[in-house]
Design an enzyme around this catalytic site. Structure first.
Site, PDB file in Angstrom:
ATOM      1  N   HIS A  75      90.316 -31.492  -6.795  1.00 48.77           N
ATOM      2  CA  HIS A  75      91.661 -31.592  -6.230  1.00 48.77           C
ATOM      3  C   HIS A  75      92.130 -33.039  -6.287  1.00 48.77           C
ATOM      4  CE1 HIS A  75      89.152 -32.474  -2.721  1.00 48.77           C
ATOM      5  NE2 HIS A  75      90.201 -32.868  -2.019  1.00 48.77           N
ATOM      6  N   HIS A  77      93.164 -35.404  -4.036  1.00 48.04           N
ATOM      7  CA  HIS A  77      93.037 -36.484  -3.050  1.00 48.04           C
ATOM      8  C   HIS A  77      92.421 -37.725  -3.701  1.00 48.04           C
ATOM      9  CE1 HIS A  77      93.319 -33.672   0.677  1.00 48.04           C
ATOM     10  NE2 HIS A  77      94.479 -34.183   0.351  1.00 48.04           N
ATOM     11  N   ASP A  79      90.160 -39.797  -2.944  1.00 47.65           N
ATOM     12  CA  ASP A  79      88.712 -39.971  -3.041  1.00 47.65           C
ATOM     13  C   ASP A  79      88.076 -38.957  -3.996  1.00 47.65           C
ATOM     14  OD1 ASP A  79      89.350 -38.011  -1.067  1.00 47.65           O
ATOM     15  OD2 ASP A  79      87.342 -38.164  -0.225  1.00 47.65           O
ATOM     16  N   HIS A  80      88.914 -38.263  -4.751  1.00 47.08           N
ATOM     17  CA  HIS A  80      88.422 -37.331  -5.779  1.00 47.08           C
ATOM     18  C   HIS A  80      88.925 -37.708  -7.168  1.00 47.08           C
ATOM     19  CE1 HIS A  80      86.609 -34.462  -2.872  1.00 47.08           C
ATOM     20  NE2 HIS A  80      87.420 -35.155  -2.074  1.00 47.08           N
ATOM     21  N   HIS A 136      92.414 -26.193   1.773  1.00 46.06           N
ATOM     22  CA  HIS A 136      92.353 -27.642   2.053  1.00 46.06           C
ATOM     23  C   HIS A 136      93.633 -28.268   1.509  1.00 46.06           C
ATOM     24  CE1 HIS A 136      90.721 -31.668   2.479  1.00 46.06           C
ATOM     25  NE2 HIS A 136      90.752 -31.872   1.183  1.00 46.06           N
ATOM     26  N   ASP A 153      86.221 -30.112  -1.361  1.00 46.34           N
ATOM     27  CA  ASP A 153      86.433 -30.162   0.085  1.00 46.34           C
ATOM     28  C   ASP A 153      86.780 -28.784   0.653  1.00 46.34           C
ATOM     29  OD1 ASP A 153      85.998 -32.869  -0.134  1.00 46.34           O
ATOM     30  OD2 ASP A 153      88.056 -33.469   0.359  1.00 46.34           O
ATOM     31  N   HIS A 191      81.212 -34.218   0.356  1.00 46.62           N
ATOM     32  CA  HIS A 191      80.964 -35.168   1.451  1.00 46.62           C
ATOM     33  C   HIS A 191      79.689 -34.812   2.211  1.00 46.62           C
ATOM     34  CE1 HIS A 191      84.889 -37.262   1.347  1.00 46.62           C
ATOM     35  NE2 HIS A 191      85.395 -36.078   1.022  1.00 46.62           N
TER      36      HIS A 191
END
Ligand SMILES: [Zn+2]
Length: 292
Positions: A75, A77, A79-80, A136, A153, A191
């Site tokens: 996805h 975000h 941090d991805h 999410h 996530d 995570h």
């Protein structure tokens, strides 16, 4: 390199999937991100599933004689897709395969293979299955290669992602589909949040013996800087509160926390369980109140 200390200092060792045709390596990144590297042992080609940055993954590949040839994004975000952005800034994204959701194509730097539910991604000669697992955020994908699930996530160790786009019904449906995968499927999520998730799980289902055992094991692993992941679908079914709507204890505790709210159907129970975790009452639970 990231200036942030990783919570996982002793990553899980590489393991074989798809009958040994692929290996999966775990690379800690940022604070609590886990980058999963799919490796074709025959060629040394590697595909990174997400990443908050590129440096750690690039260094890992160099140190292990691997060639990063692909990125699989779950996805959009930061941090991805951070790994895409950093490689693009360095002029190193061109030439890489970048697989991600067709529905969020504009937000995935360097996307070369837009995919969606039911599509196949071939890496190392192994056909991976693409599942759309939203809740999410919209456009969230999961990938299944052999007996490894890369679920970003959506499903976490003993938890699930925040409902940014939601709605709860969508996340519930996504989690139910993941829970229906074979029990031995390794859960490779993005995570290391498991210990916090287990604290919440214990607050709503303190009579679950499998949960107690998982808490003891996870505390021991984390005390050494180890990773609790990958877990398995079977373990998540037995201990993850967001898959435990069938537990009378969980249902009663969740219902008691939300007087007057409907808590009968699996979807209603999931919705209130997610809302209760967001309320963070469980943070008051002391370590001494946990098993082990
Ligand atoms: Zn996310």
């Amino acid at each position: 390199m990231s200036a942030v200390a990783h919570v996982v200092t002793r990553p899980h060792p590489p393991f074989a999937v798809a009958g040994g045709r692929l290996e999966v390596h775990q690379i800690p990144a940022a604070r609590d991100n886990l980058v999963w590297l799919l490796v074709d042992p025959a060629t040394g080609a590697a595909a990174a599933v997400d990443g908050p940055d590129a440096a750690g993954t690039v260094a890992y590949c160099e140190a292990h004689g691997l060639r990063l040839t692909a990125i699989l994004n779950t996805h959009v975000h930061g941090d991805h897709v951070g790994i895409n952005r950093e490689l693009a800034r360095q002029g190193r994204l061109a030439g890489l395969r970048v697989v991600g959701a067709a529905s969020t194509a504009a937000a995935i730097p360097g996307l070369t293979e837009p995919v969606d539910e039911g599509d196949t991604v071939v890496f190392g000669g192994v056909a991976g299955r693409v599942m759309r697992t939203e809740g999410h955020v919209d456009g969230h994908l999961s990938y299944v290669f052999g007996d490894a699930l890369f679920c970003g996530d959506t499903l976490f160790g003993a938890g699930c992602g925040y409902l940014f786009d939601g709605p709860p019904a969508k996340m519930h449906a996504s989690l139910e589909r993941l829970a229906a995968l074979p029990g031995e499927t390794r859960v490779c999520c993005a995570h290391e949040y498991t210990l916090d998730n287990l604290r919440f799980a214990w607050s709503v289902e303190p009579d679950n013996a499998a949960l107690a055992a998982r808490i003891v094991a996870a505390r021991a692993v984390r005390a050494e800087g180890g990773a609790t992941l990958p877990s398995t679908i079977a373990l998540e079914r037995d201990t993850n509160p967001f898959l435990r709507h069938g537990s009378a204890t969980l249902r009663a505790n969740v219902a008691a926390a939300w007087p007057g709210r409907p808590c009968e159907t699996p979807e209603e129970i999931f919705t209130l369980t997610r809302a209760l975790k967001d309320r963070k009452d469980y943070k008051a639970l002391a370590d001494a109140d946990l098993p082990g």
